[in-house]
Design a protein around this motif. Sequence first.
Motif, PDB file in Angstrom:
ATOM      1  N   PRO A 143      22.809  47.558  16.315  1.00  0.00           N
ATOM      2  CA  PRO A 143      23.775  47.069  17.308  1.00  0.00           C
ATOM      3  C   PRO A 143      25.083  46.663  16.593  1.00  0.00           C
ATOM      4  CG  PRO A 143      21.659  45.914  17.488  1.00  0.00           C
ATOM      5  CD  PRO A 143      21.575  46.773  16.261  1.00  0.00           C
ATOM      6  N   ASP A 144      26.202  46.808  17.287  1.00  0.00           N
ATOM      7  CA  ASP A 144      27.499  46.488  16.660  1.00  0.00           C
ATOM      8  C   ASP A 144      27.535  45.061  16.108  1.00  0.00           C
ATOM      9  OD1 ASP A 144      28.442  48.978  17.076  1.00  0.00           O
ATOM     10  OD2 ASP A 144      29.593  48.484  18.889  1.00  0.00           O
ATOM     11  N   ALA A 145      26.905  44.131  16.841  1.00  0.00           N
ATOM     12  CA  ALA A 145      26.946  42.723  16.394  1.00  0.00           C
ATOM     13  C   ALA A 145      26.211  42.582  15.055  1.00  0.00           C
ATOM     14  CB  ALA A 145      26.302  41.819  17.444  1.00  0.00           C
ATOM     15  N   THR A 146      25.118  43.320  14.878  1.00  0.00           N
ATOM     16  CA  THR A 146      24.382  43.224  13.605  1.00  0.00           C
ATOM     17  C   THR A 146      25.182  43.898  12.493  1.00  0.00           C
ATOM     18  OG1 THR A 146      22.368  43.391  14.934  1.00  0.00           O
ATOM     19  CG2 THR A 146      22.097  43.532  12.552  1.00  0.00           C
ATOM     20  N   LYS A 147      25.828  45.036  12.835  1.00  0.00           N
ATOM     21  CA  LYS A 147      26.685  45.678  11.808  1.00  0.00           C
ATOM     22  C   LYS A 147      27.738  44.680  11.322  1.00  0.00           C
ATOM     23  CE  LYS A 147      26.595  50.548  12.963  1.00  0.00           C
ATOM     24  NZ  LYS A 147      27.145  51.565  13.827  1.00  0.00           N
ATOM     25  N   ALA A 148      28.338  43.967  12.262  1.00  0.00           N
ATOM     26  CA  ALA A 148      29.379  43.001  11.873  1.00  0.00           C
ATOM     27  C   ALA A 148      28.766  41.884  11.030  1.00  0.00           C
ATOM     28  CB  ALA A 148      30.051  42.428  13.122  1.00  0.00           C
ATOM     29  N   ARG A 149      27.543  41.480  11.376  1.00  0.00           N
ATOM     30  CA  ARG A 149      26.891  40.384  10.654  1.00  0.00           C
ATOM     31  C   ARG A 149      26.566  40.762   9.207  1.00  0.00           C
ATOM     32  NH1 ARG A 149      21.134  37.890  12.166  1.00  0.00           N
ATOM     33  NH2 ARG A 149      21.275  36.083  10.795  1.00  0.00           N
ATOM     34  N   GLU A 151      28.014  43.238   7.366  1.00  0.00           N
ATOM     35  CA  GLU A 151      29.151  43.748   6.601  1.00  0.00           C
ATOM     36  C   GLU A 151      29.559  42.722   5.534  1.00  0.00           C
ATOM     37  OE1 GLU A 151      30.283  46.925   7.350  1.00  0.00           O
ATOM     38  OE2 GLU A 151      31.381  46.671   5.468  1.00  0.00           O
TER      39      GLU A 151
END
Length: 279
Positions: A143-149, A151
Amino acid sequence: MSLSITPLSPHTGAEVRGVDLTRGIDEATRARLNRAFVEHSVLVIRDQKFSPPQMLDAVRLFGEVFEQHNSRFALPECPLVHYISNKDFFPDGTRYIPGEGYHTDHSNDVQPPKATVLHAVELPDVGGDTQFVNMHRAYETLPDATKARVEGLKAVHVYQSRHSARKLMGLDPSRRERVPEAVIHPIVRTHPESGRKSLYINPIRIEGIVGMAEPEALSLLDELLAHATQLSHEYRHKWQPGDLTIWDNRCLLHKANGDYDMEQTRYLYRVMLRGTAPV
Ligand code: SIN
């Protein structure tokens, strides 16, 4: 013989036929095999027969040989080739099954090996498969939120994490100085040849995440591992005698299975190839 390269799953693995790696390989074939390796992450080159020095020569088609950390598994007559066997035991008498539990090889090195190569010498009648999961897919489907987390996060890798469920065979004392105490690698890395991003985690080696409290780090790592090891990311390799299987440690986790009759022998030669520091 004509060379064929056939995918083994929609995302990971290809079977190579029509090549004998003990014979001279021309530059066009070498380049084609190397491209296929980066594209498919696992190449299963069928029907090979090697002595240990012949295997070393063959795998040099893909890169330079990396000296593996635990010299207790080195073949005395050809020490850059190690063995994988179900016939070794821990000092307490329990059987040692090398490679059980998802991991990527030697991530506790400053420059972990880009590839591992196994050659099947003797196999059980049933079982003993190697499972691979594709960490490009694991990253891309987060999920995008996990990718951001994740990074920019970095993890601390050691020879054996105190959180690891799997026990490793202790390092040969002569190697302790050669193996770093701890190294730091990014949790998201970029493949140096394809430019694709992947998750780079290792439940056996990761001790913690830099700047993150332990409970939070362990829970994030568990979440990433559960996501990565879904069946939809997996290629499961069923060994055939003579297989030479090379896989890309930069973008895969793998695990062995000790699910076969232990009276039978599972014995493979193992070589690793040098990599670069993950970025
Ligand atoms: C390894 O983890 O290097 C061994 C894998 C296997 O024996 O299938």
